[in-house]
Design an enzyme around this catalytic site. Sequence first.
Site, short mmCIF file in Angstrom:
data_model
loop_
_atom_site.label_atom_id
_atom_site.label_comp_id
_atom_site.label_asym_id
_atom_site.label_seq_id
_atom_site.Cartn_x
_atom_site.Cartn_y
_atom_site.Cartn_z
N LYS A 1 8.85 110.52 7.37
CA LYS A 1 7.56 111.16 7.63
C LYS A 1 7.22 111.15 9.11
CE LYS A 1 5.61 110.17 3.10
NZ LYS A 1 4.77 109.26 2.32
N SER B 1 0.92 109.61 -2.03
CA SER B 1 0.82 109.33 -0.59
C SER B 1 -0.07 110.30 0.16
CB SER B 1 2.21 109.27 0.03
OG SER B 1 2.72 110.56 0.14
#
Length: 801
Positions: free
Chosen positions: A723, A680
């Site tokens: 996140k 990611s």
Amino acid sequence: MSEARDAERKSYPLLPLRNVLVFPGITISLEVGRPKSVKAVEIARALGMELVMCAQKSTDITDPLPEHIYAVGTLGIIKEVAKTASGNLRIVVEGIRRIEISSYLALEPAYMVSVEDLHERRPGVEENRILVKSLMEQYEEYVGVTRNVPAETLISITGISEAGRLCDTVANHIPIPIPEKQELLETVSIIERAEMVLDVLSREIELAGLEKRINLRVRRQIERSQKEYWLREQMKAIQRELGDRGDGPSEAEEFRQKIEKAGLPDDAKERALREVARLEKMPQASAEAVVVRTYLEWLVSLPWNVLTEDTIDIEHAKKILDQDHYGLDEPKERILEYLAIRKLVGKPKGPILCFVGPPGVGKTSLGKSIARALGRRFVRISLGGVRDEAEIRGHRRTYIGALPGRIIQGLRNAGSKNPVFLMDEIDKLASDFRGDPAAALLEVLDPEQNHQFSDHYLEVPFDLSKVMFITTANSSHSIPRPLLDRMEVINLPGYTEEEKIEIGSQFLVPKMVKEHGLTPSNLTIRRDALREIVRSYTREAGVRNLERQVATICRKTAKDVVAGNKKRVIVTSRNVNKYLGIPKFRYGQTEKEDQVGVSLALAVTEFGGDIMPCEVSVVKGKGKLTLTGQLGDVMKESAQAAVSYLRSRSADLGLEPDFYETVDIHVHIPEGAIPKDGPSAGITMACAIASALTGKPVKHGLAMTGEITLRGRVLPVGGVKEKVLAAHRAGVSKVILPLDNKKDLEDIPSNVRNELDIELVAHMDQVLTMALAGGGNGELETFACLEGLKQGQDVAVNHVS
Ligand code: ADP
């Protein structure tokens, strides 16, 4: 002929014998007391003649009549007469030959009888020899088994060479009844007599052997019981010396009572009683007894039969979950659904709940609330670092210091058979050569098997089917797959700043104030203080550190209150540093200025979402790509993909087509102690590398996440909520996310969404356009660093502050 007969037929005084019989050739001492007998002795002495000795048929008669006396007897000669102290006579007589009374001549003052000699029928010389030999052998054997024949007797017999004499002498020495002796006396055929004696001897030998065996057995028994008694006494003395229990109520008895009380199932009970019986036979202080005792203590202390009653009332459960926890709407809803299904189905079977989330988000405390709502007891064990199957299932008793596994230990602590059993950190199970704890856990959690859970130590099955198991983990992908399949995962991603402040003011502060013995009037922590604590003293997804910081304030306040310095403390954002010291974190980690070669990645670690700077430096070299900061393989590959994408875009970026051959690129993601992996950070690395190569700074206040393909497509990633919350926490203003993650935006609390500028992208070109100051692809020019590189200078471009 008749003369000869007359000569043989003589008259003699008669001495009736009681209990004794005199054989010819035998000298014997007799005590004479009865008047008639004394007279008979006196007559014989006075007339200097022999006397006749015949046995009485019955010993009881003191004054025997002729019919009470055997007719066959022995003629004897008196050798000595003496008076005894009691006035009786003691005579020594020697038997001479067999006679038979033919008539009684006088009855007073003594019996006078006329007798006939009885002539023996002697065997031939050879027969005599054989008879003597066999009599001798038999007699020696007899002496051997009885052992109570004096040595002189044996010697006196050895010299006899005539079978008749030998028979009489032997008969005199063996203890047989008078009638039998009488029979021997009456037997004139020496062969017959010898056979009789041999018979008697062999019978006596057999009897003596039997007697000996019986004696031996009796003696052995006596010896054994004496020995046991002696040993027991010794043992008691030793135990007293060692300070062991004395004669009080027996330990075994106590165990038996406890076993009755504990309500063990049949097989376990049988087992336990067997062990008690074993314990009874052991010395109390032996090591073995200690092992058995510990085992029994375990058996009787388990809640075999203790069940608490469930109260499954969904309304009530909801109330309790709300009472204990702020927010967490979705997890609470899922828990209530789960409880409702349990109630409907009526069976405890079904998936196991698994709370997944970073530390301090309330996983344990949700478990406790569930127990409270159901009215069940609560136990918690941690599986972190468990790598040995025996920790779950126990060690076999043959191990020194063996104990049951954690499951059975937990149940003993719970004290009921149906507690809520929380297993923490199921994702931290390890496995090695000592067996696979996950496999053992599978058996524990499987409702088809766990009613017969066998612990190695207990050796008898324990029913776990009533237990409600709940597990927790920090991340679901490290949970062993077969376990994960049996669980219903409920995610707890972490809290926003506002949520933390609410939890702080509504739950943590009141709880800590109470725990520290304070009252709300002693301490007030204002919301702005809480915000300051959340921002500058903690950086976490949960509220564990927040709770710790609040506890620190409470401790200091308590000290002041007790010392009498202050009665009331009010903590605000301005004085919070007086209690907690200088701030530990700089809120808004993002730099205030644009930087070259640095961009912010969004990541999910075990501690929740976090932002991580990705730094790139480019130096002159030969096209080496170095990656540091404990990066995993997937992350390294994604860095290579980023470089390949940039190569394909070199013209648009204004880079030389062979730029990668002339430089070395070093990608570093700090906070090196934390291992990082996953694809990611792909777009972040691509962005930082592009910035470093082109010299264009990355805009500040920007964080991003997304996987990159070789052709620059941006693929979706996981953990979006965590996140984004982390970005918000860190004070980031803009977040770039993959377009395919659009659906995840719904999970993000609206206040966070409103405060952040969230951009969704499908291609890396879009990222560069947004992120690099001065525009994106197509407009990029060749920058100073590349110029510098071309001119042979080393240029580090990542530390523009
Ligand atoms: P975990 O097990 O997830 O590591 P805990 O359950 O131990 O976390 O939670 C840490 C502390 O935070 C506990 O005191 C708990 O009561 C508190 N806490 C966590 N979440 C909440 C919440 N939503 N509402 C109230 N208190 C909470």
